[in-house]
Design an enzyme around this catalytic site. Sequence first.
Site, PDB file in Angstrom:
ATOM      1  N   ASN A 143     -16.121 -14.476   9.747  1.00 27.73           N
ATOM      2  CA  ASN A 143     -14.752 -13.960   9.647  1.00 27.73           C
ATOM      3  C   ASN A 143     -14.751 -12.584  10.308  1.00 27.73           C
ATOM      4  OD1 ASN A 143     -13.076 -12.311   6.907  1.00 27.73           O
ATOM      5  ND2 ASN A 143     -12.208 -12.992   8.806  1.00 27.73           N
ATOM      6  N   GLY A 144     -13.849 -12.387  11.253  1.00 32.27           N
ATOM      7  CA  GLY A 144     -13.804 -11.083  11.928  1.00 32.27           C
ATOM      8  C   GLY A 144     -13.709 -11.285  13.423  1.00 32.27           C
ATOM      9  N   GLU A 166      12.716  -6.238   2.270  1.00 32.92           N
ATOM     10  CA  GLU A 166      11.788  -7.188   1.655  1.00 32.92           C
ATOM     11  C   GLU A 166      12.429  -8.577   1.521  1.00 32.92           C
ATOM     12  OE1 GLU A 166       8.813  -7.318   1.263  1.00 32.92           O
ATOM     13  OE2 GLU A 166       8.383  -8.724  -0.348  1.00 32.92           O
ATOM     14  N   HIS A 189      26.654   0.532  12.986  1.00 34.03           N
ATOM     15  CA  HIS A 189      26.032   1.023  14.220  1.00 34.03           C
ATOM     16  C   HIS A 189      25.372  -0.099  15.015  1.00 34.03           C
ATOM     17  CE1 HIS A 189      26.907   5.078  12.980  1.00 34.03           C
ATOM     18  NE2 HIS A 189      26.333   4.843  11.809  1.00 34.03           N
ATOM     19  N   TRP A 220      -8.376 -19.064  10.777  1.00 38.24           N
ATOM     20  CA  TRP A 220      -7.104 -18.626  11.342  1.00 38.24           C
ATOM     21  C   TRP A 220      -7.459 -18.183  12.746  1.00 38.24           C
ATOM     22  CZ3 TRP A 220      -4.959 -13.937  13.156  1.00 38.24           C
ATOM     23  CH2 TRP A 220      -3.566 -13.914  13.257  1.00 38.24           C
ATOM     24  N   ARG A 269      -6.185 -17.329   3.550  1.00 36.33           N
ATOM     25  CA  ARG A 269      -6.661 -16.430   4.605  1.00 36.33           C
ATOM     26  C   ARG A 269      -6.556 -17.060   5.996  1.00 36.33           C
ATOM     27  NH1 ARG A 269      -9.751 -12.323   2.610  1.00 36.33           N
ATOM     28  NH2 ARG A 269     -10.684 -12.034   4.645  1.00 36.33           N
ATOM     29  N   CYS A 313      -9.554 -15.660   8.373  1.00 36.40           N
ATOM     30  CA  CYS A 313     -10.509 -16.692   8.037  1.00 36.40           C
ATOM     31  C   CYS A 313     -11.169 -16.344   6.694  1.00 36.40           C
ATOM     32  CB  CYS A 313     -11.627 -16.795   9.054  1.00 36.40           C
ATOM     33  SG  CYS A 313     -11.092 -16.973  10.726  1.00 36.40           S
ATOM     34  N   LYS A 344      10.844 -11.865   3.194  1.00 31.74           N
ATOM     35  CA  LYS A 344      10.494 -13.065   2.416  1.00 31.74           C
ATOM     36  C   LYS A 344      11.144 -14.288   3.045  1.00 31.74           C
ATOM     37  CE  LYS A 344       7.777 -12.071   0.632  1.00 31.74           C
ATOM     38  NZ  LYS A 344       7.183 -10.787   0.531  1.00 31.74           N
ATOM     39  N   GLU A 352       9.577 -15.227   6.558  1.00 32.24           N
ATOM     40  CA  GLU A 352       8.186 -15.680   6.642  1.00 32.24           C
ATOM     41  C   GLU A 352       7.962 -17.068   6.043  1.00 32.24           C
ATOM     42  OE1 GLU A 352       5.304 -13.128   4.706  1.00 32.24           O
ATOM     43  OE2 GLU A 352       6.649 -12.756   3.037  1.00 32.24           O
ATOM     44  N   LYS A 376      -2.928 -14.259   4.639  1.00 29.81           N
ATOM     45  CA  LYS A 376      -2.617 -13.261   3.624  1.00 29.81           C
ATOM     46  C   LYS A 376      -3.319 -11.933   3.886  1.00 29.81           C
ATOM     47  CE  LYS A 376      -1.667 -12.614  -1.134  1.00 29.81           C
ATOM     48  NZ  LYS A 376      -0.254 -12.341  -0.861  1.00 29.81           N
TER      49      LYS A 376
HETATM   50  C1  F6R Z   1       4.364 -10.469   3.224  1.00 32.47           C
HETATM   51  C2  F6R Z   1       2.977 -10.063   3.095  1.00 32.47           C
HETATM   52  C3  F6R Z   1       2.412  -9.172   4.140  1.00 32.47           C
HETATM   53  C4  F6R Z   1       1.486  -8.138   3.500  1.00 32.47           C
HETATM   54  C5  F6R Z   1       0.822  -7.306   4.590  1.00 32.47           C
HETATM   55  C6  F6R Z   1      -0.042  -6.208   4.008  1.00 32.47           C
HETATM   56  O1  F6R Z   1       4.772 -11.289   2.176  1.00 32.47           O
HETATM   57  O2  F6R Z   1       2.292 -10.446   2.179  1.00 32.47           O
HETATM   58  O3  F6R Z   1       3.427  -8.544   4.863  1.00 32.47           O
HETATM   59  O4  F6R Z   1       2.228  -7.324   2.643  1.00 32.47           O
HETATM   60  O5  F6R Z   1       0.033  -8.146   5.382  1.00 32.47           O
HETATM   61  O6  F6R Z   1      -1.060  -6.717   3.221  1.00 32.47           O
HETATM   62  P1  F6R Z   1      -1.817  -5.813   2.182  1.00 32.47           P
HETATM   63  O7  F6R Z   1      -0.861  -5.395   1.139  1.00 32.47           O
HETATM   64  O8  F6R Z   1      -2.907  -6.694   1.649  1.00 32.47           O
HETATM   65  O9  F6R Z   1      -2.345  -4.633   2.942  1.00 32.47           O
END
Ligand code: F6R
Length: 632
Positions: A106-107, A505, A528, A82, A27, A2, A509, A512, A627
């Site tokens: 938020n929290g 990665e 394996h 969120w 967020r 949030c 990508k 997600e 995020k």
């Molecule tokens: C994926 C993504 C997340 C963040 C993860 C860690 O695209 O953005 O997997 O990498 O939530 O976030 P940070 O780097 O802010 O600790």
Amino acid sequence: MCGIVGYIGPRPCAPILIDGLRKLEYRGYDSAGLAVLDTTQVAVGEAPKLGIVRAVGKLSKLDDAVRERPVPGNVGIGHTRWATHGRPTEANAHPHMVGDVAVVHNGILENHVELRNELQAQGRKFLSETDTEIAAHLIDIELANGARSLLEATKLALSRVRGAYAIAAVSRKEPDVVVVAKSFSPLVLGIGEGEVFAASDVPALLAHTRDVIFLEDGDICELRANAVKIERLLVHGDGSPERITVTPVVRHPKKVDWSPAQAEKQGYKHFMLKEIFEQPTALENTLRGRVSLDDGDINSGEIGLAPEDVKDVKRVILLACGTSHHAAIAGRNWIESLGKVPATVELASEFRYRDAIVGPGDLVVSVSQSGETADTLAAVRDAKKRGAKLLAISNVVGSAIPRASDGALYTHAGPEIGVASTKAFTTQLSALLMLAVWLGRRNGKLTSERARDLLQKAIELPTAMREALDSDGECEKIARRQLVQTDAKDCLFLGRGLNHPIALEGALKLKEISYIHAEGYAAGEMKHGPIALIDATMPVVVVAPRDAHYEKIASNVQEVRAREGRVIAIVPRGDTTIANMAQDVIEIPDVDPELTPFITVIPLQLIAYHTADLKGTDVDQPRNLAKTVTVE
Ligand code: F6R
């Protein structure tokens, strides 16, 4: 997770709050709301109206609702949600109002069940399933019990709660005040001319001011248009007034160098695409001034640790989540191959609960774009208690993880708004590379010649990255042909060595943002298990730059082709061996084998982006994600 905002000043605040929430929508984005005190038309002797508008769905729904039901006034708070406690409904959307008070939060309040039971037993009625409404009740109770101000009532209310919060409150009885408080969730103040802003993150403030105060855990503030009072709240016991210590604190504003334009799309269809294309510049910014080619070294003082801190380092432990964890895996390889220090890499969410052995002699390097990820923060705090030395690699100056660490090495990616991390990743790679070189030069295991050569090539990387970005059109065609038109349900990503984390990665990508199931695998592990999945319907993305693993990965491609898998190969320019076996090929410029991840990740980001865009998903705000993950 949030986002919250607050404003007090001379201007109509609804547009300011909505604009701020738009910058925080990354967020959380399942519902949103705002509360505005209508100080513009108050009858003598009466309290102003408190206009509350809430809407389920994206922020645009709130915007529409506010257009239909305007909320005039220049003091207010807002929230983008969120869902954690309770489904995304209008009743659960913030702000929550009890009596004269409205609250956004938020929290997570950990003792919400016991508090709710207690308050219900007292006859209090709840209109939502949220923990936040409890905070609003607690403030209302303290006001009814004689608290002299919203500030005092909020302090007393917060002394009853356990958990994480960034909270903002307004009251009809004190229309010239916004109260905000922080414990574990992020909160920054923006200081303007005769106006004050509060927000969960800096991009929400940039359109108005670059003078920001990063609040500390335990801070509680009374914001007025021309004054900010900050106090530190220490809770000793069960919350009775005499058991709280409140100390005034002075926090000086810092100037942030992010520009408002950085928080806009600037003509790109999505933030993610803009951020992919910003990578060469972000990398330049992160390396600038830190690399010394004369002596093949990293300028000490830039790295966040003192050279003498290294003597006692026996091991490096890298902690991170998600994309940052993938950067940390590459970092682990560099710290061992260049820095010659034993290194391990751990998911912070696992490390913190597994009673790991950590202590003096360990350098714990956390990697976190936001600097706020709850699991990483908790793991860092735990390692600190056990005597490890702590270095944070983060993109957000003054965020919680750097603050909890002994030193910080900041990436200069600028604000990353797209939920899927891209430019943060490549700048994290560069910070980790610098750290590895710095360690190797301090302990004498990396020669100045090799370091100089590598750093010179690192400085040239942005040019190679720009060339790799030229594959954008090709990546779109491949995404269309191999993933969208075939309605692919799964996709496998293979890589070796430094490109194993790139395969991870690439898969992250894709899944997600396009919601296609994807797996990243160390190519040597394919036989394996995952090889069982391969048939003519399975796209397999193979990351095969020119490095020591090239021949081995060529054999893996043969194995995939023998089972009719469809190969999309990332290969060095002019390659024929793998290119001849693959259905689709993306050529990338040749760089030093140690530096290939900076380049190979680009086509994978672009393939994921175009797949999602062609499928019509919400690229910048994929479903169920946020995020900054400030909850466990
Ligand atoms: C994926 C993504 C997340 C963040 C993860 C860690 O695209 O953005 O997997 O990498 O939530 O976030 P940070 O780097 O802010 O600790």
